[in-house]
Design an enzyme around this catalytic site. Structure first.
Site, PDB file in Angstrom:
ATOM      1  N   CYS A  39       0.553  -7.626  16.485  1.00  0.00           N
ATOM      2  CA  CYS A  39       2.030  -7.185  16.414  1.00  0.00           C
ATOM      3  C   CYS A  39       2.828  -8.298  16.709  1.00  0.00           C
ATOM      4  CB  CYS A  39       2.238  -6.154  17.511  1.00  0.00           C
ATOM      5  SG  CYS A  39       1.226  -4.615  17.705  1.00  0.00           S
TER       6      CYS A  39
ATOM      7  N   HIS B 221       4.048   1.579   2.157  1.00  0.00           N
ATOM      8  CA  HIS B 221       5.220   0.977   1.728  1.00  0.00           C
ATOM      9  C   HIS B 221       5.703   1.585   0.278  1.00  0.00           C
ATOM     10  CE1 HIS B 221       2.465  -2.674   3.050  1.00  0.00           C
ATOM     11  NE2 HIS B 221       3.376  -2.684   4.007  1.00  0.00           N
TER      12      HIS B 221
ATOM     13  N   HIS C 175       0.881  -1.174  -0.193  1.00  0.00           N
ATOM     14  CA  HIS C 175      -0.036   0.004   0.079  1.00  0.00           C
ATOM     15  C   HIS C 175       0.995   1.269  -0.016  1.00  0.00           C
ATOM     16  CE1 HIS C 175       0.847   0.614   4.135  1.00  0.00           C
ATOM     17  NE2 HIS C 175       0.322  -0.215   4.591  1.00  0.00           N
TER      18      HIS C 175
ATOM     19  N   CYS D 181      -3.600  -3.325  22.885  1.00  0.00           N
ATOM     20  CA  CYS D 181      -2.616  -3.009  22.353  1.00  0.00           C
ATOM     21  C   CYS D 181      -2.542  -1.587  21.640  1.00  0.00           C
ATOM     22  CB  CYS D 181      -2.427  -4.001  21.037  1.00  0.00           C
ATOM     23  SG  CYS D 181      -1.481  -3.438  19.764  1.00  0.00           S
TER      24      CYS D 181
ATOM     25  N   LYS E 224       1.367  -1.102   8.172  1.00  0.00           N
ATOM     26  CA  LYS E 224       1.331  -2.568   7.745  1.00  0.00           C
ATOM     27  C   LYS E 224       0.269  -3.244   8.356  1.00  0.00           C
ATOM     28  CE  LYS E 224       4.915  -4.208  10.638  1.00  0.00           C
ATOM     29  NZ  LYS E 224       6.101  -5.046  10.448  1.00  0.00           N
TER      30      LYS E 224
ATOM     31  N   CYS F 125       0.200  -9.415  22.233  1.00  0.00           N
ATOM     32  CA  CYS F 125      -0.585  -9.053  20.752  1.00  0.00           C
ATOM     33  C   CYS F 125      -0.484  -9.925  19.510  1.00  0.00           C
ATOM     34  CB  CYS F 125      -0.417  -7.408  20.227  1.00  0.00           C
ATOM     35  SG  CYS F 125      -1.468  -6.930  19.028  1.00  0.00           S
TER      36      CYS F 125
ATOM     37  N   HIS G  30      -2.997  -1.750  17.740  1.00  0.00           N
ATOM     38  CA  HIS G  30      -4.349  -2.299  17.217  1.00  0.00           C
ATOM     39  C   HIS G  30      -5.592  -1.814  18.032  1.00  0.00           C
ATOM     40  CE1 HIS G  30      -1.195  -4.810  15.337  1.00  0.00           C
ATOM     41  NE2 HIS G  30      -2.113  -4.789  14.447  1.00  0.00           N
TER      42      HIS G  30
ATOM     43  N   LYS H  54      -3.140   6.738  11.042  1.00  0.00           N
ATOM     44  CA  LYS H  54      -1.985   6.418  10.360  1.00  0.00           C
ATOM     45  C   LYS H  54      -2.179   5.186   9.519  1.00  0.00           C
ATOM     46  CE  LYS H  54       0.050   3.037  12.966  1.00  0.00           C
ATOM     47  NZ  LYS H  54       1.279   2.205  13.373  1.00  0.00           N
TER      48      LYS H  54
HETATM   49 ZN   LIG Z   1      -0.935  -5.023  18.330  1.00  0.00          ZN
END
Ligand SMILES: [Zn+2]
Length: 630
Positions: free
Chosen positions: A129, A21, A18, A143, A297, A126, A146, A294
């Site tokens: 992550c 990246h 995306h 998290c 990824k 998490c 997330h 934001k």
């Molecule tokens: Zn996370």
């Protein structure tokens, strides 16, 4: 000649490429192109990170093996970089044998040295992550990245004695201010290090996860994905071949700030413990936000890179990403802002300069030897070029792409003012002013030559077009980017439509085509399928009249086979309406309708243009209206 080895992060194959990246990779590409321009030995690495729990999960959800799933996404990355013209020298995948071998060697070395031990750990984990969070990092029991609930996991694992290197790392960061840049990120890492550094769990039991590199000293465990992934930078250049020899000591990393901790804390301590020289510098950029949150990824809310490059062209997309973000700080992404930059900086400043300078030179040149009539205004251009080049050199030292471009645009502004002030079109009218005209044209040719070099890292397509138009041959080097030495006016072809303006008021598909509209392949070529989307047909002009209040537009009534339709054509300055009636022309028949000066237009007439001459495409044998053109 200095050596420069630059890496992007290896991208996690849990999602397709995306905008985030693309931004990091384009920055790395611009930097590597710049360093090649400087004459450095350059090695540019990117790749994919393919192990870990998330991959096993998303592959299972897609009904695929992790391997098949990783193959598919890795291929999508490679295709994306190819289409974006990225000049990476290597693409590493963490599932490759060359990488696994190095990971296992390093693990064994650390294990043998007592840097890895077996222990038990319980903590909040998490899955997104793939890491444990400390109490301090957890926000409302969730998290921080997330915003999902964490799971308490207690299991036996292997640990790397990272805590042992805390004091060393603090000292290293204090002694080496340039180790992480911009400075705010060095400070952020020093901030992490004010808290006690934990040892790092570097394994996952195969009872829970099999998709990873087996530990060489215990086959009931695979390597933790971060420990595996970071080593790619080293494994890619450890093959011992000529191409990669001597690169490691020069390695610099480019990352987004979301992965600062693994790169700023885990990675240097891993290298130190393994006896591998540290990286030279970690360069950290901020986030792109889209609608206030934001893009990363692991969070949704992403823009596929191609949607925009297809619409506006690679160069415009690159320019926006490099110009809009102040390196290290966050930036906000919007299509409107991209179009504004395209229109103001590219179409207006650069596009107009290239177009009018090349037109003037094409009309007044070539001249083998121009008179040495250098005036203050010419010297100013030479000075502005030297300043622009110095600005680029300074800015690129610290990855400040936005400053490099601002420096080049200051030069473009100076040259545009020089054209206005020296008024070559007026000089051309007076034979007595011919010597001065020639000097001005030489300075303009010199300026275009300069831009054809210094723009190359940032706008490779446009820079190439400029160089081709002025017939600049020979090696492309930054050293040659000097204004003031040219003593002739070269033969130049006119540069038009370098960056066509995007009409922000017209509806999509209106008659001003957007640059790069349609999917373009390598080198700006389109696939046959893209061409076949355009329906070209023969049409007969039944009636023609001027559009009221418009100098340029004619309203045509045309027959296409059985159908009669109205179409607006911008040829009023070149054809009398009456002269068109009864003619057969070629039109784009499947264009979306657009309204021009209050008249609805259904299609577009094809015409060729050259130096103010406009010629409609007609047929050299008679065929019925409605016939297909291909
Ligand atoms: Zn996370």
């Amino acid at each position: 000649m200095s050596t420069f080895y630059l890496t992007t992060p290896i991208y996690y194959v849990n999602a397709r490429p995306h905008l985030g990246h693309a931004c990091t990779t384009i920055m790395a590409d611009a930097m590597c192109r710049y360093r090649r321009l400087r004459g450095d030995r350059v090695y540019f690495l990117t790749g994919t990170d393919e192990h870990g729990e998330r991959i096993a999960q998303v592959a299972a959800a897609a009904g695929k093996s992790p391997r098949a799933y990783a193959d598919e996404i890795a291929a999508a990355y490679q295709e994306t970089w190819r289409r974006l013209g990225i000049t990476n020298d290597d693409f590493i995948r963490t599932t490759e044998p060359r990488h696994k071998k190095v990971v296992q060697e390093v693990l064994q070395r650390l294990y043998d040295a007592g840097e890895i031990y077996f222990g038990e750990y319980g903590g909040w984990y998490c899955y997104g992550c793939e890491r444990f969070y400390t109490e301090k990092e957890i926000v409302d029991g969730k998290c921080p990245d997330h915003q999902t609930a964490l799971t308490f996991i207690k299991e036996k694992n292997y640990f790397f004695r990272m805590s042992k290197y805390q004091t060393w790392l603090i000292k290293h960061l204090e002694d080496n201010p340039g180790f992480i840049q911009p400075d705010r990120y060095r400070n952020e890492v020093l901030g992490f290090l004010r808290e006690p550094l934990q040892d790092l769990s570097i394994s996952r039991p195969t009872s829970r996860l099999e998709w990873g590199i087996p530990l060489p000293f215990d086959d009931k465990y695979v390597t933790y994905v971060w420990f595996d992934a970071l080593l790619n930078y080293y494994s890619a250049v450890s093959g011992g071949d000529e191409k990669t020899r001597g690169l490691w000591e020069h390695v610099e990393h480019l990352i987004g700030k979301d992965i600062l901790k693994p790169h700023g804390v885990y990675w240097p301590t891993m290298l130190k413990a393994a006896g591998i020289p540290l990286y030279r510098r970690l360069n950290v950029h901020g986030y792109w936000s889209l609608g206030g949150s934001k893009m990363s990824k692991s969070v949704g809310n992403v823009v596929e890179a191609f949607q925009l490059t297809d619409k506006y062209g690679h160069d415009a997309f690159r320019y926006f990403l490099l110009r809009e973000m102040n390196f290290g700080l966050d930036a906000s992404f919007s299509e409107e802002a991209l179009v504004d930059r395209l229109n103001a900086d590219l179409a207006n400043d650069l596009g107009n300069l290239a177009s009018r300078a090349s037109t003037l030179i094409a009309a007044g040149g070539p001249v083998a030897q121009v008179p040495a009539l250098v005036e203050a205004a010419d010297r100013e251009i030479a000075t502005a070029a030297a300043e622009a080049r110095a600005a680029v050199e300074r800015a690129m030292e610290e990855f400040a792409f936005q400053k490099a471009l601002a420096g080049i645009w200051a030069f473009i502004g100076t040259v545009n003012r020089y054209v206005d002030a020296s008024a070559p079109w007026a000089l051309a009218k007076d034979p007595a002013k011919r010597p001065r005209l020639e000097r001005v044209l030489a300075t303009l040719a010199d300026s275009l030559g300069f831009l054809g070099i210094v723009l190359d890292p940032f706008l490779p397509d446009a820079a190439r077009k400029i160089r081709e138009a002025i017939g600049a041959g020979g090696p492309l080097t930054l050293e040659a980017a000097v204004v003031g030495r040219l003593t002739s006016v070269p033969r130049v072809s006119k540069i038009s439509g370098l960056f066509p303006r995007v009409d922000t008021k017209a509806p999509p598909g209106a008659h001003a085509p957007r640059p790069g509209e349609g999917a373009k392949g390598a080198g700006g070529k389109i696939a046959i399928g893209d061409f076949q989307k355009v329906e070209l047909r023969v049409a007969e002009v039944l009636a023609a009249e001027r559009v009221p209040k418009s100098k340029k537009l004619l309203k045509l009534s045309i027959r296409v086979g059985e159908e009669t339709r109205t179409l607006v054509a911008g040829v009023a300055e070149h054809y009398e309406p009456a002269a068109l009636v009864g003619r057969k022309v070629v039109i784009v028949a499947n264009l979306e309708p657009a309204t021009l000066m209050g008249v609805e237009s259904n299609g577009m007439v094809l015409a060729a243009s050259h130096e103010g001459t406009v010629s409609l495409l007609t047929l050299d044998k008679d065929v019925p209206s409605g016939s297909k053109v291909k």
